[in-house]
Design a protein around this motif. Sequence first.
Motif, PDB file in Angstrom:
ATOM      1  N   LYS A   7       1.865  -7.277  12.025  1.00  0.00           N
ATOM      2  CA  LYS A   7       3.290  -6.917  11.976  1.00  0.00           C
ATOM      3  C   LYS A   7       3.833  -7.431  10.649  1.00  0.00           C
ATOM      4  N   VAL A   8       4.523  -6.551   9.911  1.00  0.00           N
ATOM      5  CA  VAL A   8       5.068  -6.960   8.613  1.00  0.00           C
ATOM      6  C   VAL A   8       6.589  -6.918   8.643  1.00  0.00           C
ATOM      7  N   THR A   9       7.184  -7.808   7.853  1.00  0.00           N
ATOM      8  CA  THR A   9       8.632  -7.875   7.728  1.00  0.00           C
ATOM      9  C   THR A   9       9.035  -7.162   6.446  1.00  0.00           C
ATOM     10  N   VAL A  10      10.018  -6.264   6.572  1.00  0.00           N
ATOM     11  CA  VAL A  10      10.522  -5.496   5.437  1.00  0.00           C
ATOM     12  C   VAL A  10      12.008  -5.801   5.291  1.00  0.00           C
ATOM     13  N   LYS A  11      12.414  -6.146   4.094  1.00  0.00           N
ATOM     14  CA  LYS A  11      13.823  -6.489   3.841  1.00  0.00           C
ATOM     15  C   LYS A  11      14.656  -5.223   3.657  1.00  0.00           C
ATOM     16  N   GLN A  12      14.660  -4.399   4.687  1.00  0.00           N
ATOM     17  CA  GLN A  12      15.448  -3.165   4.736  1.00  0.00           C
ATOM     18  C   GLN A  12      15.831  -2.911   6.187  1.00  0.00           C
ATOM     19  N   THR A  13      16.860  -2.103   6.375  1.00  0.00           N
ATOM     20  CA  THR A  13      17.272  -1.738   7.727  1.00  0.00           C
ATOM     21  C   THR A  13      16.221  -0.824   8.353  1.00  0.00           C
ATOM     22  N   PRO A  14      16.174  -0.748   9.681  1.00  0.00           N
ATOM     23  CA  PRO A  14      15.255   0.190  10.321  1.00  0.00           C
ATOM     24  C   PRO A  14      15.479   1.630   9.840  1.00  0.00           C
ATOM     25  N   GLU A  15      16.726   1.989   9.582  1.00  0.00           N
ATOM     26  CA  GLU A  15      17.026   3.348   9.114  1.00  0.00           C
ATOM     27  C   GLU A  15      16.363   3.632   7.771  1.00  0.00           C
ATOM     28  N   LYS A  16      16.394   2.658   6.847  1.00  0.00           N
ATOM     29  CA  LYS A  16      15.763   2.825   5.525  1.00  0.00           C
ATOM     30  C   LYS A  16      14.242   2.914   5.662  1.00  0.00           C
ATOM     31  N   VAL A  17      13.670   2.066   6.505  1.00  0.00           N
ATOM     32  CA  VAL A  17      12.219   2.084   6.715  1.00  0.00           C
ATOM     33  C   VAL A  17      11.813   3.426   7.330  1.00  0.00           C
ATOM     34  N   PHE A  18      12.556   3.871   8.323  1.00  0.00           N
ATOM     35  CA  PHE A  18      12.276   5.152   8.980  1.00  0.00           C
ATOM     36  C   PHE A  18      12.365   6.303   7.967  1.00  0.00           C
ATOM     37  N   GLU A  19      13.412   6.290   7.149  1.00  0.00           N
ATOM     38  CA  GLU A  19      13.595   7.328   6.132  1.00  0.00           C
ATOM     39  C   GLU A  19      12.402   7.346   5.166  1.00  0.00           C
ATOM     40  N   PHE A  20      11.946   6.170   4.762  1.00  0.00           N
ATOM     41  CA  PHE A  20      10.793   6.062   3.862  1.00  0.00           C
ATOM     42  C   PHE A  20       9.539   6.653   4.513  1.00  0.00           C
ATOM     43  N   LEU A  21       9.266   6.262   5.758  1.00  0.00           N
ATOM     44  CA  LEU A  21       8.033   6.691   6.427  1.00  0.00           C
ATOM     45  C   LEU A  21       8.044   8.159   6.835  1.00  0.00           C
ATOM     46  N   THR A  22       9.214   8.746   7.024  1.00  0.00           N
ATOM     47  CA  THR A  22       9.248  10.160   7.406  1.00  0.00           C
ATOM     48  C   THR A  22       9.068  11.077   6.207  1.00  0.00           C
ATOM     49  N   ASN A  23       9.148  10.535   4.991  1.00  0.00           N
ATOM     50  CA  ASN A  23       8.829  11.314   3.795  1.00  0.00           C
ATOM     51  C   ASN A  23       7.341  11.096   3.513  1.00  0.00           C
ATOM     52  N   VAL A  24       6.508  12.064   3.883  1.00  0.00           N
ATOM     53  CA  VAL A  24       5.052  11.865   3.804  1.00  0.00           C
ATOM     54  C   VAL A  24       4.567  11.557   2.393  1.00  0.00           C
ATOM     55  N   GLU A  25       5.290  12.002   1.371  1.00  0.00           N
ATOM     56  CA  GLU A  25       4.875  11.696  -0.006  1.00  0.00           C
ATOM     57  C   GLU A  25       4.874  10.194  -0.275  1.00  0.00           C
ATOM     58  N   ASN A  26       5.690   9.442   0.455  1.00  0.00           N
ATOM     59  CA  ASN A  26       5.754   7.993   0.265  1.00  0.00           C
ATOM     60  C   ASN A  26       4.488   7.275   0.713  1.00  0.00           C
ATOM     61  N   PHE A  27       3.668   7.911   1.533  1.00  0.00           N
ATOM     62  CA  PHE A  27       2.439   7.257   1.979  1.00  0.00           C
ATOM     63  C   PHE A  27       1.491   6.985   0.809  1.00  0.00           C
ATOM     64  N   GLU A  28       1.637   7.736  -0.273  1.00  0.00           N
ATOM     65  CA  GLU A  28       0.806   7.472  -1.457  1.00  0.00           C
ATOM     66  C   GLU A  28       1.048   6.056  -1.972  1.00  0.00           C
ATOM     67  N   LYS A  29       2.290   5.559  -1.864  1.00  0.00           N
ATOM     68  CA  LYS A  29       2.646   4.213  -2.323  1.00  0.00           C
ATOM     69  C   LYS A  29       2.040   3.126  -1.431  1.00  0.00           C
ATOM     70  N   LEU A  30       1.650   3.501  -0.216  1.00  0.00           N
ATOM     71  CA  LEU A  30       1.101   2.529   0.734  1.00  0.00           C
ATOM     72  C   LEU A  30      -0.422   2.506   0.740  1.00  0.00           C
ATOM     73  N   MET A  31      -1.040   3.528   0.179  1.00  0.00           N
ATOM     74  CA  MET A  31      -2.492   3.689   0.236  1.00  0.00           C
ATOM     75  C   MET A  31      -3.227   2.595  -0.545  1.00  0.00           C
ATOM     76  N   PRO A  32      -4.442   2.277  -0.076  1.00  0.00           N
ATOM     77  CA  PRO A  32      -5.288   1.360  -0.857  1.00  0.00           C
ATOM     78  C   PRO A  32      -5.578   1.968  -2.235  1.00  0.00           C
ATOM     79  N   GLU A  33      -5.935   1.111  -3.188  1.00  0.00           N
ATOM     80  CA  GLU A  33      -6.308   1.611  -4.512  1.00  0.00           C
ATOM     81  C   GLU A  33      -7.522   2.524  -4.394  1.00  0.00           C
ATOM     82  N   ASN A  34      -7.614   3.447  -5.332  1.00  0.00           N
ATOM     83  CA  ASN A  34      -8.739   4.392  -5.407  1.00  0.00           C
ATOM     84  C   ASN A  34      -8.870   5.275  -4.173  1.00  0.00           C
ATOM     85  N   THR A  35      -7.744   5.608  -3.561  1.00  0.00           N
ATOM     86  CA  THR A  35      -7.735   6.515  -2.419  1.00  0.00           C
ATOM     87  C   THR A  35      -7.218   7.858  -2.896  1.00  0.00           C
ATOM     88  N   LYS A  36      -7.953   8.910  -2.586  1.00  0.00           N
ATOM     89  CA  LYS A  36      -7.468  10.245  -2.907  1.00  0.00           C
ATOM     90  C   LYS A  36      -6.282  10.535  -1.985  1.00  0.00           C
TER      91      LYS A  36
END
Length: 131
Positions: A7-36
């Motif tokens: 479980k990780v703590t994010v210094k943002q509101t649940p609404e901001k976190v939800f908005e980030f995660l529902t934009n699938v393009e943002n998952f690139e920022k979360l991916m491990p290095e060297n991931t296509k």
Amino acid sequence: MTLESPKVTVKQTPEKVFEFLTNVENFEKLMPENTKFEALDSDSFLFALKGMPEIKLKKKDTQAPSKIILGAAGGKIDFSLTGDISQVDHETSEVLLTFNGDFNPMMAMMIKGPISNFIKTLAENMPNAIQ
């Protein structure tokens, strides 16, 4: 097979976190290095971990601002990745990622390590990626 990230703590509101995660393009920022990574459309993306086949994920369900469910889109295996978002206080959220899949014992043994590391990395990258 069910695997959970730390479980990780994010210094943002649940609404901001939800908005980030529902934009699938943002998952690139979360991916491990060297991931296509390739966003296919507004609801799906493709990624490939080193040594594993390409995986296509698609948004299956959302419950603003507390849950997003991504699922396998096509392919031979059925699984889901769920992000549960909970509010800690008015400016802080906690996120837990849960991977669920139905695999035969041999497949489960082969993918448990890489998938565990993958969801751990996604979770650990969240606090810095969500601005």
